[in-house]
Design a protein around this motif. Structure first.
Motif, mmCIF file in Angstrom:
data_model
loop_
_atom_site.group_PDB
_atom_site.id
_atom_site.type_symbol
_atom_site.label_atom_id
_atom_site.label_comp_id
_atom_site.label_asym_id
_atom_site.label_seq_id
_atom_site.Cartn_x
_atom_site.Cartn_y
_atom_site.Cartn_z
ATOM 1 N N THR A 1 6.584 2.278 -1.047
ATOM 2 C CA THR A 1 6.091 3.403 -0.249
ATOM 3 C C THR A 1 7.202 4.096 0.541
ATOM 4 O O THR A 1 7.398 5.302 0.432
ATOM 5 C CB THR A 1 4.968 2.964 0.712
ATOM 6 N N ALA B 1 1.815 2.792 3.846
ATOM 7 C CA ALA B 1 2.483 1.525 3.553
ATOM 8 C C ALA B 1 1.629 0.341 3.979
ATOM 9 O O ALA B 1 1.564 -0.680 3.281
ATOM 10 C CB ALA B 1 3.840 1.485 4.253
ATOM 11 N N CYS C 1 3.764 -0.899 9.195
ATOM 12 C CA CYS C 1 3.762 -0.779 7.731
ATOM 13 C C CYS C 1 3.198 -2.018 7.044
ATOM 14 O O CYS C 1 2.960 -1.991 5.828
ATOM 15 C CB CYS C 1 5.179 -0.540 7.220
#
Length: 436
Positions: A313, A336, A405
């Protein structure tokens, strides 16, 4: 949405992930070695894996990685067409990973042209071929001498001995002997609603397999198959293995009953860096749309029993040494996070990489003290081991970034050399970095 095709082109890495380490049972997929001299280090070696691979190929199957122990049981079972047998997936205990395992098996049937109904039920069905997902383990349920059920983690032997005390049974779990028509495990399951796990009470599992938390087994039973493992991820591996034992031939779907046990020699099997344009073109938009875009890749890794992915990502970032300044954008970090969580549910950890540099040129060149730092001319990075205050800011930013993330690991580059200049020759040429 149909599941992505289960490609088997990843032969080299997939086969190297689960390397031979112990002895296979006799069967149509193995033979005993002629002598100890033929297998001086381990009775499951390349030749044994080759025999298992050949047995799979004879049936038109592409199971990767090839299990260390594999023994087919009887003829393929038709799930569609002439002579079809009704089959069900049994998920007695509802859990997130149990549902993933069940969905993985059901989704396998979407790969075929023939339509097969495979319902998920809560208990074995009379007359059906039952694929039982065992998602309850002895290290989570203990029958105490008082007859109460406890969630205290204890060893299998201690749990069973307490079960014996409370039920009057004197057999140990290891004996496998029966009193009347009921084993100890069956008695505990019937009386208390808890059970021991087929894999953890399998006495034939080699010691090498018990040393890892990634071992699993596929076990035939009178009315079908049981899928079991050391824990949740390993139970998923058993389900993935079963999927490779289902194939379509001449418009008819077959399941190949087999007994198998497998475990890895390499605990960490990280593959790939999915940052191609067709994988990142949805970053920053709807996180669900990005997950749908990435799911094909993650499912493929999961079906190859990979345990990690290096970057996804969001690529490498220059994390700021200014306070409270996170890299990338909130929208990209949300994308993410969804992908990381999806992988983690399937035993895949995610890694991010960064650098120990405290700034870049030209963005940070005018900040106080940066003219005293070493500058990596190739990358335009500023470095100093004396500025603990800036490293602390950078570490906090990196930690907050990874948390948002969902990244499990961080790989940090340190400046070791300049292009063409060995590190030792740089040592005497670096200016001192003194905090202002």
């Amino acid at each position: 949405m149909n599941s992505p095709p289960r490609s088997s082109s990843f032969l080299a890495i997939a086969c190297s992930c689960f390397v031979a380490a112990a002895r296979c049972p006799a069967g149509d997929a193995q033979q005993e070695p002629d002598s100890a001299a033929d297998h001086p280090r381990s009775s499951v070696d390349t030749a044994a894996l080759q025999r298992n691979w050949d047995a799979l190929r004879q049936r038109g199957l592409r199971l990767l990685p090839v299990p260390k122990q594999l023994q087919f049981r009887g003829e393929p079972l038709p799930l569609s067409g002439e002579g079809a047998r009704r089959a069900v997936v049994v998920l007695a205990e509802d859990s997130p990973r149990g549902r993933i395992a069940a969905n993985e098996i059901v989704s396998r049937l979407e790969d075929f042209s023939a339509k097969v109904e495979l319902p998920v039920v809560a208990a074995p069905q009379a007359g059906a071929y039952n694929v039982v997902i065992e998602n309850r383990w002895p290290n989570t349920t203990t029958v105490l001498s008082s007859g109460q059920v406890s969630d205290r983690p204890e060893t299998l032997d201690r749990k069973v001995s307490k079960g014996c005390e409370s039920t009057g049974f004197e057999e140990t779990c290891r004996s496998g002997e029966r009193r009347g028509q009921e084993t100890l495990a069956e008695h505990i399951r019937a009386k208390y609603g808890c059970s021991t796990n087929t894999f953890t009470r399998d006495e034939t599992v080699p010691a090498e397999a018990r040393k890892t938390d990634q071992a699993y087994g596929v076990y035939p039973r009178d009315d079908g198959l049981s899928l079991a493992g050391q824990g949740g991820v390993e139970m998923l591996y058993a389900a993935v293995t079963l999927c490779w034992l289902i194939e379509e031939r001449a418009g008819q779907v077959f399941l190949h009953p087999a007994a198998g046990v497998d475990w890895p020699d390499y605990k960490h099997r990280h593959m790939g860096s999915p940052l191609a344009p067709y994988q990142t073109n949805t970053v920053g938009g709807d996180p669900q749309a990005h997950l749908a875009n990435m799911r094909k890749y993650l499912d493929w890794l999961f079906r190859m029993k990979a345990t990690g992915v290096f970057r996804h990502t969001i690529g490498s970032q220059s994390h700021s040494s200014l306070p409270d300044k996170l890299a990338s954008t909130p929208a990209a970090r949300a994308c993410a996070k969804l992908v990381s969580d999806y992988g983690r549910e399937r035993g895949i950890v995610t890694m991010h990489n960064g650098s120990v540099s405290l700034g870049t040129d030209p963005e940070d060149k005018d900040r106080p003290g940066f003219d005293q730092m070493m500058k990596d001319e190739d990358r335009g990075h500023y470095h100093s081991w004396a500025r603990h205050d800036l490293h602390r800011n950078k570490a906090h930013n990196l930690a907050a970034f990874c948390k948002e993330c969902g990244f499990d690991l961080a790989f940090i580059h340190a400046n070791a050399r300049r292009r063409g200049v060995p590190p030792l020759r740089l040592r005497g040429r670096l200016p001192r970095a003194i905090p202002p």
